[in-house]
Design a protein around this motif. Structure first.
Motif, PDB file in Angstrom:
ATOM      1  N   LEU A  22      37.532  38.601  41.731  1.00 19.44           N
ATOM      2  CA  LEU A  22      37.473  38.274  43.159  1.00 19.44           C
ATOM      3  C   LEU A  22      38.815  38.445  43.856  1.00 19.44           C
ATOM      4  O   LEU A  22      38.862  38.630  45.079  1.00 19.44           O
ATOM      5  CB  LEU A  22      36.952  36.850  43.351  1.00 19.44           C
ATOM      6  N   ASN A  23      39.902  38.409  43.078  1.00 18.92           N
ATOM      7  CA  ASN A  23      41.235  38.561  43.665  1.00 18.92           C
ATOM      8  C   ASN A  23      41.762  39.990  43.608  1.00 18.92           C
ATOM      9  O   ASN A  23      42.776  40.298  44.232  1.00 18.92           O
ATOM     10  CB  ASN A  23      42.221  37.623  42.952  1.00 18.92           C
ATOM     11  N   GLN A  24      41.093  40.864  42.860  1.00 15.29           N
ATOM     12  CA  GLN A  24      41.550  42.251  42.770  1.00 15.29           C
ATOM     13  C   GLN A  24      41.411  42.970  44.106  1.00 15.29           C
ATOM     14  O   GLN A  24      40.516  42.674  44.897  1.00 15.29           O
ATOM     15  CB  GLN A  24      40.725  43.010  41.724  1.00 15.29           C
ATOM     16  N   GLU A  25      42.305  43.940  44.330  1.00 12.83           N
ATOM     17  CA  GLU A  25      42.140  44.814  45.484  1.00 12.83           C
ATOM     18  C   GLU A  25      40.883  45.655  45.283  1.00 12.83           C
ATOM     19  O   GLU A  25      40.639  46.169  44.186  1.00 12.83           O
ATOM     20  CB  GLU A  25      43.345  45.751  45.638  1.00 12.83           C
ATOM     21  N   PHE A  26      40.091  45.778  46.331  1.00 17.06           N
ATOM     22  CA  PHE A  26      38.888  46.598  46.280  1.00 17.06           C
ATOM     23  C   PHE A  26      39.305  48.062  46.191  1.00 17.06           C
ATOM     24  O   PHE A  26      40.056  48.557  47.030  1.00 17.06           O
ATOM     25  CB  PHE A  26      38.056  46.340  47.543  1.00 17.06           C
ATOM     26  N   VAL A  27      38.847  48.747  45.147  1.00 19.88           N
ATOM     27  CA  VAL A  27      39.271  50.127  44.890  1.00 19.88           C
ATOM     28  C   VAL A  27      38.966  51.039  46.077  1.00 19.88           C
ATOM     29  O   VAL A  27      39.759  51.924  46.407  1.00 19.88           O
ATOM     30  CB  VAL A  27      38.595  50.666  43.607  1.00 19.88           C
ATOM     31  N   LYS A  28      37.835  50.805  46.753  1.00 22.86           N
ATOM     32  CA  LYS A  28      37.449  51.674  47.869  1.00 22.86           C
ATOM     33  C   LYS A  28      38.179  51.342  49.172  1.00 22.86           C
ATOM     34  O   LYS A  28      38.149  52.151  50.114  1.00 22.86           O
ATOM     35  CB  LYS A  28      35.938  51.575  48.102  1.00 22.86           C
ATOM     36  N   ASP A  29      38.805  50.167  49.242  1.00 17.99           N
ATOM     37  CA  ASP A  29      39.539  49.768  50.451  1.00 17.99           C
ATOM     38  C   ASP A  29      40.599  48.755  50.042  1.00 17.99           C
ATOM     39  O   ASP A  29      40.341  47.554  49.965  1.00 17.99           O
ATOM     40  CB  ASP A  29      38.587  49.160  51.481  1.00 17.99           C
ATOM     41  N   SER A  30      41.806  49.236  49.766  1.00 20.15           N
ATOM     42  CA  SER A  30      42.860  48.381  49.225  1.00 20.15           C
ATOM     43  C   SER A  30      43.354  47.324  50.208  1.00 20.15           C
ATOM     44  O   SER A  30      44.129  46.440  49.835  1.00 20.15           O
ATOM     45  CB  SER A  30      44.047  49.243  48.773  1.00 20.15           C
ATOM     46  N   LYS A  54      54.803  35.472  39.566  1.00 21.56           N
ATOM     47  CA  LYS A  54      54.309  36.489  38.652  1.00 21.56           C
ATOM     48  C   LYS A  54      52.897  36.155  38.166  1.00 21.56           C
ATOM     49  O   LYS A  54      52.061  37.038  37.977  1.00 21.56           O
ATOM     50  CB  LYS A  54      55.258  36.637  37.454  1.00 21.56           C
ATOM     51  N   LEU A  55      52.631  34.861  37.990  1.00 20.52           N
ATOM     52  CA  LEU A  55      51.301  34.452  37.559  1.00 20.52           C
ATOM     53  C   LEU A  55      50.275  34.756  38.645  1.00 20.52           C
ATOM     54  O   LEU A  55      49.163  35.216  38.344  1.00 20.52           O
ATOM     55  CB  LEU A  55      51.285  32.955  37.226  1.00 20.52           C
ATOM     56  N   ASN A  56      50.639  34.531  39.899  1.00 19.27           N
ATOM     57  CA  ASN A  56      49.740  34.865  41.009  1.00 19.27           C
ATOM     58  C   ASN A  56      49.470  36.364  41.053  1.00 19.27           C
ATOM     59  O   ASN A  56      48.344  36.794  41.352  1.00 19.27           O
ATOM     60  CB  ASN A  56      50.328  34.387  42.336  1.00 19.27           C
ATOM     61  N   LYS A  57      50.483  37.162  40.746  1.00 23.95           N
ATOM     62  CA  LYS A  57      50.295  38.615  40.684  1.00 23.95           C
ATOM     63  C   LYS A  57      49.338  38.976  39.542  1.00 23.95           C
ATOM     64  O   LYS A  57      48.482  39.868  39.686  1.00 23.95           O
ATOM     65  CB  LYS A  57      51.653  39.294  40.458  1.00 23.95           C
ATOM     66  N   PHE A  58      49.462  38.261  38.432  1.00 23.57           N
ATOM     67  CA  PHE A  58      48.558  38.463  37.300  1.00 23.57           C
ATOM     68  C   PHE A  58      47.116  38.165  37.713  1.00 23.57           C
ATOM     69  O   PHE A  58      46.197  38.922  37.388  1.00 23.57           O
ATOM     70  CB  PHE A  58      48.979  37.567  36.134  1.00 23.57           C
ATOM     71  N   TYR A  59      46.903  37.064  38.439  1.00 20.66           N
ATOM     72  CA  TYR A  59      45.555  36.722  38.915  1.00 20.66           C
ATOM     73  C   TYR A  59      45.014  37.826  39.824  1.00 20.66           C
ATOM     74  O   TYR A  59      43.838  38.207  39.746  1.00 20.66           O
ATOM     75  CB  TYR A  59      45.576  35.405  39.692  1.00 20.66           C
ATOM     76  N   LEU A 103      52.768  32.982  31.433  1.00 18.29           N
ATOM     77  CA  LEU A 103      53.925  32.242  31.965  1.00 18.29           C
ATOM     78  C   LEU A 103      55.132  32.392  31.046  1.00 18.29           C
ATOM     79  O   LEU A 103      56.270  32.597  31.522  1.00 18.29           O
ATOM     80  CB  LEU A 103      53.573  30.765  32.139  1.00 18.29           C
ATOM     81  N   GLU A 104      54.918  32.309  29.734  1.00 19.92           N
ATOM     82  CA  GLU A 104      56.023  32.436  28.796  1.00 19.92           C
ATOM     83  C   GLU A 104      56.643  33.829  28.862  1.00 19.92           C
ATOM     84  O   GLU A 104      57.874  33.975  28.838  1.00 19.92           O
ATOM     85  CB  GLU A 104      55.546  32.126  27.370  1.00 19.92           C
ATOM     86  N   ALA A 122      38.293  37.811  34.113  1.00 16.60           N
ATOM     87  CA  ALA A 122      37.552  36.627  34.557  1.00 16.60           C
ATOM     88  C   ALA A 122      37.135  36.821  36.005  1.00 16.60           C
ATOM     89  O   ALA A 122      37.595  37.738  36.694  1.00 16.60           O
ATOM     90  CB  ALA A 122      38.404  35.364  34.415  1.00 16.60           C
ATOM     91  N   LEU A 123      36.266  35.921  36.466  1.00 13.51           N
ATOM     92  CA  LEU A 123      35.786  35.981  37.845  1.00 13.51           C
ATOM     93  C   LEU A 123      36.895  35.622  38.827  1.00 13.51           C
ATOM     94  O   LEU A 123      37.137  36.322  39.805  1.00 13.51           O
ATOM     95  CB  LEU A 123      34.595  35.028  38.007  1.00 13.51           C
ATOM     96  N   ASP A 124      37.573  34.516  38.588  1.00 12.28           N
ATOM     97  CA  ASP A 124      38.711  34.094  39.395  1.00 12.28           C
ATOM     98  C   ASP A 124      39.673  33.335  38.493  1.00 12.28           C
ATOM     99  O   ASP A 124      39.467  33.250  37.283  1.00 12.28           O
ATOM    100  CB  ASP A 124      38.263  33.241  40.597  1.00 12.28           C
ATOM    101  N   LYS A 125      40.721  32.768  39.051  1.00 15.95           N
ATOM    102  CA  LYS A 125      41.742  32.145  38.203  1.00 15.95           C
ATOM    103  C   LYS A 125      41.207  30.937  37.434  1.00 15.95           C
ATOM    104  O   LYS A 125      41.716  30.623  36.348  1.00 15.95           O
ATOM    105  CB  LYS A 125      42.962  31.736  39.039  1.00 15.95           C
ATOM    106  N   ASP A 126      40.182  30.291  37.958  1.00 17.50           N
ATOM    107  CA  ASP A 126      39.601  29.145  37.249  1.00 17.50           C
ATOM    108  C   ASP A 126      38.911  29.558  35.954  1.00 17.50           C
ATOM    109  O   ASP A 126      38.681  28.722  35.075  1.00 17.50           O
ATOM    110  CB  ASP A 126      38.595  28.413  38.144  1.00 17.50           C
ATOM    111  N   GLY A 127      38.568  30.837  35.850  1.00 16.52           N
ATOM    112  CA  GLY A 127      37.882  31.320  34.654  1.00 16.52           C
ATOM    113  C   GLY A 127      38.808  31.856  33.579  1.00 16.52           C
ATOM    114  O   GLY A 127      38.353  32.252  32.505  1.00 16.52           O
ATOM    115  N   VAL A 128      40.121  31.868  33.843  1.00 18.07           N
ATOM    116  CA  VAL A 128      41.085  32.380  32.877  1.00 18.07           C
ATOM    117  C   VAL A 128      41.386  31.293  31.849  1.00 18.07           C
ATOM    118  O   VAL A 128      41.697  30.153  32.199  1.00 18.07           O
ATOM    119  CB  VAL A 128      42.387  32.827  33.567  1.00 18.07           C
TER     120      VAL A 128
END
Length: 279
Positions: free
Chosen positions: A244-252, A233-238, A209-210, A194-200
């Protein structure tokens, strides 16, 4: 049986018009007493029969084509499938997929059914696909079709037409195209859901969560801590799973959101699509 003399030049002419094989063209002209229009219909009917006889065949090979309009406001992805890798790598097959994608960008159909009703060279795309099936001898068809619109849409094709990405950005500034390509490559590699957590989807959140709670309990943590740790853990999942929350591959050191903001203040992704062959 026809009494009309069918010349090699006639056969070659029909072959050039239809792309069908030499023997098929000769038979079509023979059966129709040299009538070119009737011969073309004969070949199309032959193609239809071939298509019908191969409906139960698997067509998991093919190509994924991503295209944008000339103004970069709209992009499409199509997946055109065939049965074998040999056909998928054929230049004519790839070009045909590109023609379908170009028509889709131009007309912006709402579905595959509407896409099939569009015309390529005076022939409906659905009929053109049947003709190609007859010529190639493999079941072919469009299995996926996606459209994205935005202020700046960037298309990216990865792995010899095996994966396509569209990214819609919120603005069309000086660095938008390069940034869009970087983000598209990120999407290709990291496959965000998804784009961000609101799109999940809520069901995905509930499942995550379960799973997290079961893991925490299995580790012997006190019940009073379960909810708090599960939220972490859910925040880590997001962070791992939303673009938008992922680390940028070219600059972590930056998230995708932070990277885009560094390119142009307020720049963000408004939509994206990712299509992988056979997925």
């Amino acid at each position: 049986m026809s009494t009309v003399q069918i010349s090699a030049a006639d056969v070659n002419k029909l072959r050039q018009q239809t792309g069908a094989g030499m023997m098929d063209c000769k038979k079509a002209l023979t059966e129709t007493n040299g009538d070119f229009e009737a011969a073309i219909d004969f070949l199309r009917k032959k193609g239809a029969k071939v298509a019908a006889s191969r409906q139960d065949r698997e067509s998991n090979e093919g190509v994924v084509i991503a295209r944008t309009s000339a103004d970069f406001k709209t992009g499409v992805i199509i997946e055109l499938n065939c049965e074998t890798d040999f056909v998928a790598k054929n230049a004519e097959f790839v070009a045909f997929a590109g023609e379908i994608a170009d028509k889709a960008v131009e007309a912006k159909p709402a579905s595959i059914e509407e896409l099939y009703a569009l015309e390529l060279g005076g022939v409906k795309i659905g009929d053109a696909i049947i003709e190609k099936t007859g010529k190639i001898g493999e079941k072919i068809g469009v299995s996926k079709y996606e459209v994205v619109s935005g202020e700046k849409v960037v298309a990216y094709i990865h792995g010899n037409y095996r994966l396509g990405v569209l990214v819609a950005l919120s603005a069309d500034g000086a660095g938008a195209e390069d940034a869009g390509k970087d983000v598209a490559m990120q999407i290709a590699a990291m496959n965000p859901i998804a784009l961000d957590k609101d799109g999940v989807d809520a069901s995905v959140i509930e499942r995550e969560l379960e799973i997290a709670k079961e893991q925490i309990r299995a580790e012997g943590k006190p019940e009073a801590m379960v909810e708090k740790i599960a939220a972490g853990k859910l925040n880590k999942f997001y962070k791992d799973s939303t673009l938008l929350n992922q680390e940028f591959v070219k600059d972590s050191s930056k998230s995708i959101s932070q990277f885009l903001d560094s390119v142009e203040k307020g720049l963000t992704v408004t939509a994206f699509k990712r299509v992988a062959l056979g997925a």
